[in-house]
Design a protein around this motif. Sequence first.
Motif, PDB file in Angstrom:
ATOM      1  N   LEU A 131       7.672   5.928   0.617  1.00 20.84           N
ATOM      2  CA  LEU A 131       7.476   5.756   2.060  1.00 20.84           C
ATOM      3  C   LEU A 131       8.785   5.793   2.848  1.00 20.84           C
ATOM      4  CD1 LEU A 131       4.892   2.824   1.891  1.00 20.84           C
ATOM      5  CD2 LEU A 131       4.388   5.169   2.646  1.00 20.84           C
ATOM      6  N   GLY A 132       9.917   5.990   2.144  1.00 24.70           N
ATOM      7  CA  GLY A 132      11.207   6.020   2.828  1.00 24.70           C
ATOM      8  C   GLY A 132      11.856   4.656   2.956  1.00 24.70           C
ATOM      9  N   ASN A 133      11.444   3.696   2.112  1.00 29.70           N
ATOM     10  CA  ASN A 133      12.016   2.347   2.079  1.00 29.70           C
ATOM     11  C   ASN A 133      12.001   1.642   3.447  1.00 29.70           C
ATOM     12  OD1 ASN A 133      12.808   1.952  -0.770  1.00 29.70           O
ATOM     13  ND2 ASN A 133      14.018   3.792  -0.363  1.00 29.70           N
ATOM     14  N   PRO A 134      10.812   1.444   3.996  1.00 29.16           N
ATOM     15  CA  PRO A 134      10.709   0.785   5.305  1.00 29.16           C
ATOM     16  C   PRO A 134      11.204  -0.655   5.302  1.00 29.16           C
ATOM     17  CG  PRO A 134       8.542   0.953   4.268  1.00 29.16           C
ATOM     18  CD  PRO A 134       9.475   1.789   3.452  1.00 29.16           C
ATOM     19  N   GLN A 135      11.271  -1.287   4.135  1.00 30.54           N
ATOM     20  CA  GLN A 135      11.746  -2.680   4.074  1.00 30.54           C
ATOM     21  C   GLN A 135      13.182  -2.818   4.550  1.00 30.54           C
ATOM     22  OE1 GLN A 135      11.375  -0.708   1.503  1.00 30.54           O
ATOM     23  NE2 GLN A 135      13.067  -0.981   0.059  1.00 30.54           N
ATOM     24  N   THR A 136      13.928  -1.728   4.538  1.00 38.00           N
ATOM     25  CA  THR A 136      15.320  -1.784   5.004  1.00 38.00           C
ATOM     26  C   THR A 136      15.417  -1.726   6.523  1.00 38.00           C
ATOM     27  OG1 THR A 136      15.603   0.624   4.882  1.00 38.00           O
ATOM     28  CG2 THR A 136      16.102  -0.660   2.886  1.00 38.00           C
ATOM     29  N   ALA A 137      14.288  -1.423   7.192  1.00 38.93           N
ATOM     30  CA  ALA A 137      14.294  -1.287   8.657  1.00 38.93           C
ATOM     31  C   ALA A 137      13.581  -2.436   9.359  1.00 38.93           C
ATOM     32  CB  ALA A 137      13.631   0.040   9.045  1.00 38.93           C
ATOM     33  N   LEU A 138      13.231  -3.471   8.619  1.00 38.44           N
ATOM     34  CA  LEU A 138      12.550  -4.605   9.241  1.00 38.44           C
ATOM     35  C   LEU A 138      13.499  -5.383  10.149  1.00 38.44           C
ATOM     36  CD1 LEU A 138      10.559  -6.078   6.205  1.00 38.44           C
ATOM     37  CD2 LEU A 138       9.583  -4.915   8.199  1.00 38.44           C
ATOM     38  N   PRO A 139      13.003  -5.943  11.258  1.00 36.75           N
ATOM     39  CA  PRO A 139      13.805  -6.905  12.022  1.00 36.75           C
ATOM     40  C   PRO A 139      14.168  -8.083  11.114  1.00 36.75           C
ATOM     41  CG  PRO A 139      11.834  -6.253  13.240  1.00 36.75           C
ATOM     42  CD  PRO A 139      11.670  -5.717  11.845  1.00 36.75           C
ATOM     43  N   PRO A 140      15.189  -8.889  11.478  1.00 36.43           N
ATOM     44  CA  PRO A 140      15.636  -9.989  10.617  1.00 36.43           C
ATOM     45  C   PRO A 140      14.477 -10.790  10.029  1.00 36.43           C
ATOM     46  CG  PRO A 140      17.026  -9.853  12.542  1.00 36.43           C
ATOM     47  CD  PRO A 140      15.930  -8.848  12.747  1.00 36.43           C
ATOM     48  N   VAL A 141      14.527 -10.993   8.712  1.00 34.03           N
ATOM     49  CA  VAL A 141      13.399 -11.563   7.964  1.00 34.03           C
ATOM     50  C   VAL A 141      13.624 -13.042   7.660  1.00 34.03           C
ATOM     51  CG1 VAL A 141      12.209 -11.512   5.731  1.00 34.03           C
ATOM     52  CG2 VAL A 141      12.693  -9.368   6.947  1.00 34.03           C
TER      53      VAL A 141
END
Length: 425
Positions: free
Chosen positions: A34-44
């Motif tokens: 999916l293109g590693n969307p976890q790297t684009a999350l707002p601060p977690v």
Amino acid sequence: MTQRSDAILERMMALHPKIIDLTLDRVWSLLDALGNPQTALPPVIHIAGTNGKGSTQAMIRAGLEAAGKRVHAYTSPHLARFHERVRLAGDLISEDALTGVLDECYAANKGAPITYFEITTCAAILAMARTPADYTLLEVGLGGRLDATNVVDRPALTIITPVSMDHESFLGDTLAKIAGEKAGIIKRGVPVIIGPQDETALEVIEARADRLGAPILAHGQHWHAGSEHGRMVYQDESGLLDLPLPNLPGAHQVQNAGCALAALRHLGFDDTATEAAVTRAQWPARMQKLSGGPLARSAPMAELWLDGGHNPAAGAALANHLANLPPRPTFLVCGMLNTKDIAGYLRPLAQVAQGLTAVSIPGEANTLPAEETARAAAALKLPAETAADVPAALAQIAAHTPKARILICGSLYLAGAVLRMQQPQ
């Protein structure tokens, strides 16, 4: 009304025969596709623990939103409908948005084995990564170390709420092993807020934090929360807060609020956020009072409550709360999964209830049969009977004690069924 997302979710159930199979390999593969969307999350802000995760998340969200922040939130399981699991910038995910990311994940997975929770978590991450927001709240589904949410390399903050015995077949048969799994969300150099813990669990959590150089903000050491004279008192190195008691009922919510306040204070939020955290949070099926609706017709003079807690610690918290309510004959309507410690859950409740009516959880393959729940209650000297369903149980209790206090309890799956019964058809 059946929605398109329901059909996609049903299809996803067939991708892997096991409901729970803890590993991150399948999640990493799909996220990569999916293109590693976890790297684009707002601060977690990542939250693990046995009890209090959802309530703590709800309080943090209430505080952040009162401060004007846009907040994503991911939680599980849902109660009435799947959309409850995903909030995008404050709003429940729309049917179109949900259908879109589910379709995309299903296609990217290419039929490979993956559990329902894993693929739906990837879908939630994808939706959150594409929607602008200020914070992302991720609630662990099960455990922590190998949970599908544990894919963010550097969250802003991790939180571990109280750890107790639950899901032993997946997480280990000792408190130390379970705490080790929960502590798996701690990341190198990332502060961890630790709620009230048994000494054994605390040692395990602190040891992992120390190994990773993660600053610790622990209850009883770095922050304190309690109630005095009908108010909540919170104190940390920044000072003392005198607040209303949490609007989520139960003495245990004071400590959940403490975790939320520790998080908000660490992130630099002021009194607007901290007061909203304790006064505005909403979290269904946590000692939720049911007023009106179809179920009220089955017991029109009774006081109805709903709670989805299902382990011994939850049973103890509920019993404590019931014991502190104004006196009223108290009865339980209980349905549980066959994987739970029913004796441990019911033991404290048997001290405050006058009787129990057991039901099977509708539509749930892993329900404990009502007869077994009734036998477990009777073994604890709690008078017990069975009923065909929740409305019948309420009517049976109302027939002999019209003004009873009735707590429907034992499972989030039962709570979800109850909330669906309460919805307009």
